[in-house]
Enzyme design. Structure first.
Site, mmCIF file in Angstrom:
data_model
loop_
_atom_site.group_PDB
_atom_site.id
_atom_site.type_symbol
_atom_site.label_atom_id
_atom_site.label_comp_id
_atom_site.label_asym_id
_atom_site.label_seq_id
_atom_site.Cartn_x
_atom_site.Cartn_y
_atom_site.Cartn_z
ATOM 1 N N ASP A 270 0.848 -1.190 0.000
ATOM 2 C CA ASP A 270 0.000 0.000 0.000
ATOM 3 C C ASP A 270 0.881 1.237 0.000
ATOM 4 O OD1 ASP A 270 -2.143 -1.675 0.118
ATOM 5 O OD2 ASP A 270 -2.935 -0.921 2.023
ATOM 6 N N ARG A 322 -7.455 -5.481 -7.110
ATOM 7 C CA ARG A 322 -6.511 -4.410 -6.758
ATOM 8 C C ARG A 322 -5.088 -4.714 -7.208
ATOM 9 N NH1 ARG A 322 -8.170 -1.747 -0.884
ATOM 10 N NH2 ARG A 322 -10.351 -1.336 -1.402
#
Length: 443
Positions: A270, A322
């Site tokens: 992330d 994702r």
């Protein structure tokens, strides 16, 4: 009398002929001498380029005593320039510009820091610990997050000086709390088998210049509500961590290369809160739901500066979605191999610019999951977002839904390297993930 005149004429002609021959010989000798002098001067000038200047009486105060040393310096500068990523002396010619930069050198273990010159994309200027000393991790324990023991990975990464961190042997490191890194660090797992697993994982927060290479990162857990040291002079209270494999928070010049990531509590990688200048390359992602999040929230507009390159990665079995999921910013998704997804490959919201070039997208059997893209919106605003597919290979019914006006300026900011043909993706990504490197042989 007549005979005497004839004899005189003959002698005169003989004398004149001899004089002419003599003059010709002298001229030829002068020409030969002059020619040899010219050749000598040329040879001397080749041996010493300053000879001509010196022969004209010019000052020799700034003459070079050792031209070979100067030539060596020039060659070094050339190697350190952007030309270093061209196929050169150590190249295998695989076409992967990162790997071709260093992997074919059998003495890579003696020249580990060469890796720092091989970066590509938006994170290409991440130098990590290139300018520091080596730090050898010999102890896999993580008993105290506030007072880590010398020889442990935690003790290495918190130091306030550049370090190139390597490992003495194979090890599994189970972190009790987040591994909070300091700036100018390289974690280099080449040559050994290193796992960061079954505990907390890596946090890159408000720092710069980090390279993470050659680690197995998996089964990361939520930790926190504890004191954790982040530098030799500071430790503080950490709330509950999400359990990301690698969390990039407010940081820049980050390069994540040749790692294998799977099965973490939250994301595998992330990047949020104004992070930028990031390259994620040559990694192997497997067995995970939400693989990669790039952007904090739709309302966090500071992420508009974000630029991320995602290149030469293999998105493999057991992945859901994702790969990445983008919010604000500019994202270059180039020459990756997508062989598995359950929901979608690339998603986004909040008007990101996504430049997909030369990837291979193999759709799943599920007839309702063929679309590569997913836009997380409830209105028609997405039609203005700049998303494009250029030279991608779409297989098994895969399709990419483009959008936007194709603004040149936006795609220029989402371009970080030249894409290769999608037909080469298999070769470019064949060694994605942790490499098996042995000292004394090509990696």
């Amino acid at each position: 009398m007549e005979v005497s005149v004839k004899l005189f004429s003959v002698w005169s002609m003989l004398i004149m002929a001899m004089l002419l021959l003599s003059a010709k010989a002298l001229n030829e000798k002068d020409d030969l001498v002059q020619s040899r002098n010219v050749e000598t001067e040329k040879l001397q000038s080749l041996k010493n380029p300053l000879m001509a200047t010196r022969s004209k009486g010019a000052s020799s105060d700034h003459a070079v005593d050792n031209p070979e040393e100067i030539a060596s310096m020039v060659q070094m500068n050339i190697k350190n320039s952007t030309e270093r990523r061209n196929l050169g002396f150590f190249s295998c010619g695989t076409g992967n510009p990162i790997d071709d930069c260093w992997r074919c050198d059998p003495n890579w273990h003696l020249r580990r820091k060469r890796l720092a010159d091989c970066g590509i994309g938006f994170g290409r200027n991440a130098i990590g610990g290139r300018d520091g000393k080596y730090y050898v991790v010999s102890d896999p324990s993580d008993d105290d997050a506030v007072n880590p023991k010398p020889g442990t990975l935690r003790h290495a990464v918190i130091q306030d000086r550049p370090l190139w961190i390597v490992f003495k042997r194979d090890m599994v490191i189970t972190l009790k709390q987040e591994l909070i890194m300091n700036s100018f660090k390289t974690i280099d797992g080449r040559g050994v088998n290193v796992h960061i697993a079954y505990g907390a994982c890596i946090t890159i927060q408000f720092i710069t210049n980090v390279i993470i290479h050659g680690l197995n990162i998996h089964d990361c857990k939520q930790t926190g509500n504890a004191m954790v040291r982040s530098s030799p002079t500071h430790y503080g209270w950490r709330t509950l961590a999400d359990g990301d494999g690698i969390s990039i928070f407010g940081s820049s010049y980050i390069w994540v290369d040749h790692n294998s990531l799977s099965k973490c509590a939250d994301g595998l990688i992330d990047a949020i809160i104004g992070s930028t200048a990031i390259t994620i390359s040559n990694n192997y992602f497997t067995h995970h739901n939400e693989v990669m999040l790039l952007g904090h929230s739709d309302s966090y507009t500071r992420d508009k500066q974000m630029q991320v390159t995602i290149a030469y990665n293999h998105f493999g079995e057991g992945l859901m979605q994702r790969m990445p999921r983008c919010r604000h910013g500019y994202f270059h998704v180039v020459n990756n191999d997508y062989t598995h997804w359950e929901m979608y490959a690339i998603g986004g919201s909040a008007d990101p610019t996504i430049n997909s070039q030369g990837n291979r997208y193999l759709a799943p059997l599920n007839p309702f999951a063929k679309e590569v893209t997913k836009r997380v919106v409830t209105t028609g605003k997405w039609r203005h977002w700049n998303w494009r597919s250029e030279g991608d290979l779409l297989l098994n019914g895969a399709f990419f839904t483009p959008s936007g006006t194709g603004a040149a300026a936006s795609y220029a900011r989402a371009s970080s390297l030249g894409a290769k043909s999608s037909s080469l993706v298999g070769a470019l990504t064949s060694d994605a993930g942790v490499l098996t490197c042995k000292r004394g042989s090509k990696c």
